[in-house]
Design an enzyme around this catalytic site. Structure first.
Site, PDB file in Angstrom:
ATOM      1  N   LYS A  45     -31.168   4.628 -15.387  1.00 50.32           N
ATOM      2  CA  LYS A  45     -30.459   5.100 -16.581  1.00 50.32           C
ATOM      3  C   LYS A  45     -30.816   4.240 -17.808  1.00 50.32           C
ATOM      4  O   LYS A  45     -30.835   4.745 -18.934  1.00 50.32           O
ATOM      5  CB  LYS A  45     -28.947   5.107 -16.332  1.00 50.32           C
ATOM      6  CG  LYS A  45     -28.522   6.157 -15.299  1.00 50.32           C
ATOM      7  CD  LYS A  45     -28.917   7.560 -15.735  1.00 50.32           C
ATOM      8  CE  LYS A  45     -28.395   8.639 -14.816  1.00 50.32           C
ATOM      9  NZ  LYS A  45     -28.695  10.004 -15.307  1.00 50.32           N
ATOM     10  N   TYR A  71     -29.929   3.062  -9.582  1.00 47.86           N
ATOM     11  CA  TYR A  71     -29.355   4.074 -10.486  1.00 47.86           C
ATOM     12  C   TYR A  71     -29.222   3.502 -11.897  1.00 47.86           C
ATOM     13  O   TYR A  71     -29.662   4.109 -12.872  1.00 47.86           O
ATOM     14  CB  TYR A  71     -27.988   4.514  -9.944  1.00 47.86           C
ATOM     15  CG  TYR A  71     -27.252   5.498 -10.831  1.00 47.86           C
ATOM     16  CD1 TYR A  71     -27.570   6.854 -10.813  1.00 47.86           C
ATOM     17  CD2 TYR A  71     -26.213   5.078 -11.674  1.00 47.86           C
ATOM     18  CE1 TYR A  71     -26.888   7.763 -11.622  1.00 47.86           C
ATOM     19  CE2 TYR A  71     -25.527   5.978 -12.476  1.00 47.86           C
ATOM     20  CZ  TYR A  71     -25.869   7.323 -12.443  1.00 47.86           C
ATOM     21  OH  TYR A  71     -25.193   8.221 -13.243  1.00 47.86           O
ATOM     22  N   ASP A 101     -32.462  24.073 -12.203  1.00 45.01           N
ATOM     23  CA  ASP A 101     -31.769  23.274 -11.194  1.00 45.01           C
ATOM     24  C   ASP A 101     -32.352  23.618  -9.832  1.00 45.01           C
ATOM     25  O   ASP A 101     -33.049  24.617  -9.671  1.00 45.01           O
ATOM     26  CB  ASP A 101     -30.257  23.583 -11.198  1.00 45.01           C
ATOM     27  CG  ASP A 101     -29.418  22.399 -10.736  1.00 45.01           C
ATOM     28  OD1 ASP A 101     -28.719  21.792 -11.584  1.00 45.01           O
ATOM     29  OD2 ASP A 101     -29.463  22.058  -9.528  1.00 45.01           O
ATOM     30  N   ASP A 147     -37.531  21.807  -8.339  1.00 42.06           N
ATOM     31  CA  ASP A 147     -37.232  20.540  -7.684  1.00 42.06           C
ATOM     32  C   ASP A 147     -37.890  19.447  -8.513  1.00 42.06           C
ATOM     33  O   ASP A 147     -39.110  19.309  -8.537  1.00 42.06           O
ATOM     34  CB  ASP A 147     -37.741  20.503  -6.245  1.00 42.06           C
ATOM     35  CG  ASP A 147     -37.233  19.241  -5.550  1.00 42.06           C
ATOM     36  OD1 ASP A 147     -36.613  18.377  -6.228  1.00 42.06           O
ATOM     37  OD2 ASP A 147     -37.440  19.113  -4.334  1.00 42.06           O
ATOM     38  N   VAL A 194     -16.821  10.444 -14.789  1.00 42.21           N
ATOM     39  CA  VAL A 194     -16.449  11.848 -14.968  1.00 42.21           C
ATOM     40  C   VAL A 194     -16.246  12.471 -13.596  1.00 42.21           C
ATOM     41  O   VAL A 194     -17.067  12.274 -12.687  1.00 42.21           O
ATOM     42  CB  VAL A 194     -17.559  12.611 -15.729  1.00 42.21           C
ATOM     43  CG1 VAL A 194     -17.132  14.051 -15.991  1.00 42.21           C
ATOM     44  CG2 VAL A 194     -17.886  11.907 -17.049  1.00 42.21           C
ATOM     45  N   GLY A 254     -21.302  20.644 -12.813  1.00 42.49           N
ATOM     46  CA  GLY A 254     -20.960  19.332 -13.368  1.00 42.49           C
ATOM     47  C   GLY A 254     -21.115  19.271 -14.886  1.00 42.49           C
ATOM     48  O   GLY A 254     -20.851  20.237 -15.602  1.00 42.49           O
ATOM     49  N   ILE A 255     -21.574  18.123 -15.342  1.00 42.66           N
ATOM     50  CA  ILE A 255     -21.713  17.889 -16.792  1.00 42.66           C
ATOM     51  C   ILE A 255     -22.718  18.876 -17.397  1.00 42.66           C
ATOM     52  O   ILE A 255     -22.461  19.475 -18.445  1.00 42.66           O
ATOM     53  CB  ILE A 255     -22.149  16.416 -17.033  1.00 42.66           C
ATOM     54  CG1 ILE A 255     -20.995  15.470 -16.659  1.00 42.66           C
ATOM     55  CG2 ILE A 255     -22.583  16.210 -18.481  1.00 42.66           C
ATOM     56  CD1 ILE A 255     -21.366  13.983 -16.627  1.00 42.66           C
TER      57      ILE A 255
HETATM   58  N1  LIG Z   1     -20.118  12.007 -13.011  1.00 41.39           N
HETATM   59  C1  LIG Z   1     -20.156  10.809 -13.597  1.00 41.39           C
HETATM   60  O1  LIG Z   1     -19.215  10.010 -13.509  1.00 41.39           O
HETATM   61  C2  LIG Z   1     -21.370  10.401 -14.389  1.00 41.39           C
HETATM   62  C3  LIG Z   1     -21.293   9.211 -15.126  1.00 41.39           C
HETATM   63  C4  LIG Z   1     -22.377   8.810 -15.884  1.00 41.39           C
HETATM   64  C5  LIG Z   1     -23.515   9.579 -15.896  1.00 41.39           C
HETATM   65  N2  LIG Z   1     -23.586  10.718 -15.166  1.00 41.39           N
HETATM   66  C6  LIG Z   1     -24.828  11.493 -15.229  1.00 41.39           C
HETATM   67  O2  LIG Z   1     -24.525  12.804 -15.647  1.00 41.39           O
HETATM   68  C7  LIG Z   1     -25.523  13.702 -15.150  1.00 41.39           C
HETATM   69  C8  LIG Z   1     -24.849  14.887 -14.491  1.00 41.39           C
HETATM   70  O3  LIG Z   1     -24.150  14.425 -13.351  1.00 41.39           O
HETATM   71  P1  LIG Z   1     -22.864  15.157 -12.767  1.00 41.39           P
HETATM   72  O4  LIG Z   1     -21.786  14.166 -12.702  1.00 41.39           O
HETATM   73  O5  LIG Z   1     -22.660  16.430 -13.482  1.00 41.39           O
HETATM   74  O6  LIG Z   1     -23.326  15.402 -11.248  1.00 41.39           O
HETATM   75  P2  LIG Z   1     -23.721  16.711 -10.470  1.00 41.39           P
HETATM   76  O7  LIG Z   1     -24.245  16.238  -9.163  1.00 41.39           O
HETATM   77  O8  LIG Z   1     -22.615  17.687 -10.470  1.00 41.39           O
HETATM   78  O9  LIG Z   1     -24.916  17.341 -11.345  1.00 41.39           O
HETATM   79  C9  LIG Z   1     -26.238  16.917 -11.229  1.00 41.39           C
HETATM   80  C10 LIG Z   1     -27.128  18.150 -11.279  1.00 41.39           C
HETATM   81  O10 LIG Z   1     -28.491  17.710 -11.160  1.00 41.39           O
HETATM   82  C11 LIG Z   1     -29.153  18.556 -10.243  1.00 41.39           C
HETATM   83  N3  LIG Z   1     -30.265  17.894  -9.592  1.00 41.39           N
HETATM   84  C12 LIG Z   1     -30.223  16.718  -8.904  1.00 41.39           C
HETATM   85  N4  LIG Z   1     -31.414  16.489  -8.341  1.00 41.39           N
HETATM   86  C13 LIG Z   1     -32.235  17.527  -8.667  1.00 41.39           C
HETATM   87  C14 LIG Z   1     -33.569  17.858  -8.355  1.00 41.39           C
HETATM   88  N5  LIG Z   1     -34.336  17.092  -7.572  1.00 41.39           N
HETATM   89  N6  LIG Z   1     -34.094  18.985  -8.873  1.00 41.39           N
HETATM   90  C15 LIG Z   1     -33.339  19.795  -9.649  1.00 41.39           C
HETATM   91  N7  LIG Z   1     -32.051  19.540  -9.959  1.00 41.39           N
HETATM   92  C16 LIG Z   1     -31.499  18.416  -9.465  1.00 41.39           C
HETATM   93  C17 LIG Z   1     -28.073  18.904  -9.233  1.00 41.39           C
HETATM   94  O11 LIG Z   1     -28.418  20.031  -8.448  1.00 41.39           O
HETATM   95  C18 LIG Z   1     -26.858  19.110 -10.119  1.00 41.39           C
HETATM   96  O12 LIG Z   1     -26.730  20.437 -10.561  1.00 41.39           O
HETATM   97  C19 LIG Z   1     -26.395  12.891 -14.192  1.00 41.39           C
HETATM   98  O13 LIG Z   1     -27.585  12.506 -14.841  1.00 41.39           O
HETATM   99  C20 LIG Z   1     -25.531  11.670 -13.901  1.00 41.39           C
HETATM  100  O14 LIG Z   1     -26.291  10.555 -13.534  1.00 41.39           O
HETATM  101  C21 LIG Z   1     -22.539  11.154 -14.416  1.00 41.39           C
END
Ligand SMILES: NC(=O)c1ccc[n+]([C@@H]2O[C@H](COP(=O)([O-])OP(=O)(O)OC[C@H]3O[C@@H](n4cnc5c(N)ncnc54)[C@H](O)[C@@H]3O)[C@@H](O)[C@H]2O)c1
Length: 252
Positions: free
Chosen positions: A162, A158, A44, A65, A191, A24-25
């Site tokens: 944030k 959530y 991760d 974790d 995203v 992801g991001i």
């Molecule tokens: N995708 C969107 O639209 C969006 C919008 C605004 C904010 N965000 C934020 O961007 C960030 C990345 O999100 P994303 O969209 O890439 O999602 P994603 O689920 O692909 O990535 C999140 C990552 O966090 C890791 N993670 C979650 N819980 C964990 C834990 N307990 N221990 C270790 N690792 C853990 C996951 O394994 C994953 O690799 C997040 O903080 C999310 O809230 C995302």
């Protein structure tokens, strides 16, 4: 449209820790820093994806974790020791659980806050100690969300977590500025990642694309490019901010 990398290696010699960098991001941010010359460690809980991403970018992977504060502190310390210090910390890990406010349980609230906010405090503390001891300052970038600024129906816990990220980042900017550390948060819009993928419909994509004056959803590279800017010397006088990366969905 993914962000392209041009010019010289801006981050050559820099040591970067990306929490939540398996995909992801966070994965795009880890890739971006590596492409611009940095040495990157990914933390991760996803072992296969995290190891694969680390191999791709010639970086390190550390399983963690984030729900467990002791594990988080130990693994963050291990990642920083492996790199020989840390110049840039990115906190991108997060979870989303949707549901109306009337149905949010204490257990859900605690889980969301533990991973999205409390774990961030822990990695920031570990990184700040190392940055302060190193004497060369550092950059912290924490991924919040547009939900912190505009709310979002069914996103109660959530969105609140944030908003905590933004506040925590501002306090870090205030307390650690004297050590040359900047701290900023990023507020992505919508995203296309695995997050929320299980409930996403074509109609959602169309509706949300329409909320952006640019007429599209965000891509991970859009956020990675702004993260790289915040970590660069071009942003040395920028701290305590919560930067929208929403394609104009949010303008305050
Ligand atoms: N995708 C969107 O639209 C969006 C919008 C605004 C904010 N965000 C934020 O961007 C960030 C990345 O999100 P994303 O969209 O890439 O999602 P994603 O689920 O692909 O990535 C999140 C990552 O966090 C890791 N993670 C979650 N819980 C964990 C834990 N307990 N221990 C270790 N690792 C853990 C996951 O394994 C994953 O690799 C997040 O903080 C999310 O809230 C995302």
């Amino acid at each position: 449209m993914a962000t392209t990398v041009t010019g010289t290696a801006r981050f050559a010699g820099k040591r970067v820790v990306v929490v939540g960098g398996a995909r992801g991001i966070g994965g795009a941010i880890a890739g971006r820093f590596s492409a611009e010359g940095a040495r990157v460690s990914i933390l991760d809980r996803l072992v296969d994806e995290g190891s694969r991403q680390a191999r791709l970018i010639d970086g390190h992977f550390h399983e963690v974790d984030l729900i467990d504060p002791t594990d988080t502190e130990a693994v963050a310390g291990e990642a920083i020791r492996t790199l020989g210090g840390v110049d840039i910390l990115v906190n991108s890990a997060g979870i989303l659980r949707l549901g109306p406010l009337l149905e949010v349980t204490v257990a859900d609230w605690n889980t969301i806050f533990s991973i999205n906010a409390r774990a961030m405090l822990t990695t920031m503390q570990v990184a700040a100690r190392s940055m302060i001891a190193g004497g060369s300052g550092g950059k912290m970038i924490n991924v919040a969300s547009m939900a912190a600024k505009k709310g979002g129906a069914n996103e109660g816990a959530y969105a609140a977590s944030k908003a905590a990220v933004i506040a925590l980042t501002r306090v870090a900017a205030l307390e650690w500025g004297e050590f040359g550390i900047t701290a900023n948060s990023l507020c992505p819009g919508y995203v296309l990642t695995e997050m929320g993928a299980e409930t996403r419909t074509d109609e959602d994509v169309k509706k949300w694309s329409g909320y952006s004056p640019l007429g599209r959803l965000g891509e991970t590279g859009d956020v990675a490019g702004v993260a790289a800017f915040l970590a660069s010397t071009d942003a040395d006088y920028l701290t305590g901010q919560a930067i929208n990366v929403t394609g104009g969905m949010v303008m305050h």
